[in-house]
Design a protein around this motif. Structure first.
Motif: not given
Length: 176
Positions: A80-92, A101-110
């Protein structure tokens, strides 16, 4: 040095950053992409598998990254832990030529939707290949891709998919 060691060393030296970027896209901010890459490399080369070329080894490692991510997401959802986090996009993200924008939107998908969209539309795998990598039915892949693209379009303010083609806006004033 054994052949598998030479291929592993060349893969890590030449493609490690790209593999971390790929793991970042697959996993979003939920996991440390470097841990996923390390796990995938260990599972790939720990049994001293032999590959004819570095691209062949990289393809296998990419599949292992997706498998490790899905396995971790399954374990995480059971507790029951969340898999998605709300931290900003970082890295590669730039290593795989995607906008923030696309990477951040992908972060919001299950996790499964994100994995299916990344494999189908960014890695260019077929529905059949994606279903094989993820171990799910082809119909499930189609559903996750359709749901994921619908959510991405809503998040990015872009057009709906038409005949399995989607336009995702990656920067202001243009589409990619």
């Amino acid at each position: 040095m054994a052949d598998w060691e030479a291929v592993a060393r060349e893969l890590v030296d030449a493609r490690y950053g790209v593999l971390v970027g790929y793991a970042r896209l697959v996993a979003g901010t939920a996991a440390d992409p470097e841990d996923l890459v390390q796990d995938a490399l260990i599972s790939t080369f720990g049994r001293r598998r032999t590959f004819a070329s570095v691209p062949e080894a990289e393809s296998y490692v990419r599949k292992a990254i997706v498998s490790r991510f899905i396995d971790k997401a399954r374990r995480s959802s059971r507790t029951k832990r969340t898999v998605l986090a709300d931290s900003p996009v970082a890295g590669h993200a730039e290593a795989v030529d995607l906008s923030l924008d696309l990477a951040a939107a992908l972060d919001r998908l299950p996790p499964r939707e994100r994995a299916c969209v990344v494999l189908r539309h960014l890695d260019g795998l077929s529905v059949s290949q994606t279903s094989e990598v993820l171990g799910v039915a082809e119909g499930t892949v189609k559903r996750y891709v359709a749901d994921g693209l619908t959510k991405l379009n809503a998040l990015l303010g872009t057009a709906d998919a038409v005949e399995n083609h989607v336009t995702i806006q990656t920067h202001k004033g243009g589409a990619k």
